[in-house]
Design an enzyme around this catalytic site. Sequence first.
Site, PDB file in Angstrom:
ATOM      1  N   GLU A  58      46.140  44.104  41.297  1.00 53.16           N
ATOM      2  CA  GLU A  58      45.366  43.361  40.327  1.00 53.16           C
ATOM      3  C   GLU A  58      44.362  44.243  39.592  1.00 53.16           C
ATOM      4  OE1 GLU A  58      43.523  40.088  42.218  1.00 53.16           O
ATOM      5  OE2 GLU A  58      43.123  39.027  40.358  1.00 53.16           O
ATOM      6  N   ASP A  59      43.730  45.136  40.318  1.00 51.88           N
ATOM      7  CA  ASP A  59      42.572  45.838  39.765  1.00 51.88           C
ATOM      8  C   ASP A  59      42.792  47.305  39.431  1.00 51.88           C
ATOM      9  OD1 ASP A  59      41.271  43.490  40.152  1.00 51.88           O
ATOM     10  OD2 ASP A  59      40.181  44.114  41.951  1.00 51.88           O
TER      11      ASP A  59
END
Length: 490
Positions: free
Chosen positions: A73-74
């Site tokens: 996600e990051d």
Amino acid sequence: MDDKLQKLKTYLQQCDLDVISKSYEYASCAHSYQIRASGEPYLSHCVSVASNLADIKMDAATISAALLHDILEDTLVTEQELVKEFGEEVVSLVKGVTKLNKYSFDDNITEQAENWRKMLLAVVKDIRVIIIKLADRLHNMRTLKYLSPEKQKNVAAESLTLYAPFAHRLGIYKWKSELEDLAFETLQPVEYNKIKTQWEKRAESNVGNLTEFENKLKEIIAPSGINFRILARPKNLYGIYKKMERQNKPFSAIEDLFGLRIITDTVEHSYEILSIINSRFKLVDGSFTDYINVPKENMYQSLHLTIISDKNVMVETQIRTEEMHQRAEYGVAAHWRYKRKIEPGNAATYKEDKVNKTAEDKLDWLKQFLEWQRDTTDSSEFLSSLETECNFEQVFVFTPQKKVIKLPLGATALDFAYAVHSDIGDKFMGAIVNGKMSTIDTKLKTGDVCEILTRKNVKPSQNWLKFAITAQARSRIRRRLRENENKSKE
Ligand code: MN
């Protein structure tokens, strides 16, 4: 590797630890430029989540996935790269958590309930995804103060409504009570602090009495030669608050604020300790519950009793075996600890099967619940069903054939009918409870004997939704109503 993860060495093998070290290094590189709202490096969050999972002794794949849980996600790392490094098992866990994350931090909790339901359906194949998510949420709640006040409230409300019930249902009692207390502090700081201060005052004035009582207990059990240890039980402030609300009592009227656990080796010894206590102390009337003979839905087992000490302090006491204690603390997670260690033919195999079955049962519950909720379009319906189904206050009601039916507290004769069989529910005409003709909305109590009267041409009506509280009954009634509606259109 980080100090917080040293405890992994107590239960994992070297080959597992090597994979975890690799995940740690990998996460450390990938997140190296990120910092959290608290100002700490992002990696510290990943380590804390893994450390929470190590507390409940989760398996190596889960710990690795926890260290990598925010990576897709990051960061710029891709799924293919992760699979190459860590294999399918770890990556499918990371993907599951990533999916769940997409729906966090929204402002509308009922909208989220709907998202949760969809996502849970997708990840239900592996319950470890939900356990990682709970560990993630626990750390986010512990570091909540760094977020804006508005965000704090949202996250806390979501934790209280969705995450704590799940931790409860999975039997991870420690997480459940910490999530509740942290959320309670954020959402109702005035009430929280009031109860906390009062509790501390009461504990202080009772500390001498309690130590004395504990010593007395040791003294009276010792001559039997039974192996045992006594643990003090921390109280869940939110639980006290709920109790005050439920019973409409002020704090001063809540008696059983102090808890002890007596842990012993066998079931026989648990009952023997009970009888020793019984012969020496008075118990609060009606305080005894035998959850060893009749376990709770989440497989929890213990003897519960409230003892009145010589100094007139009420002490909520639980007696259980070491194995029951482990299960009460770790809940569903207990399964993963046994997964690899046991050889076929070993004496421990039976134990493993039993534990495996517990974990499977829980997954079955979740699948079943989601199945019941499949047709629900109303999110508040989903939320209130979740609350009912996660509630462990249960009643045990008998069929005329003496079969036990477990129902949540507040369940009606109609719920009972559906719990016996959905066809019986559909044809509900009346109920005879303990020999007396009773109405459809009669709330059942433990020990009631309930017979359902049916008639062929009865059909569920809209009204029935007012009388049924269980997810099973409600989903069936709604389905029938819709079918009938479609038929009348044809
Ligand atoms: Mn996270």
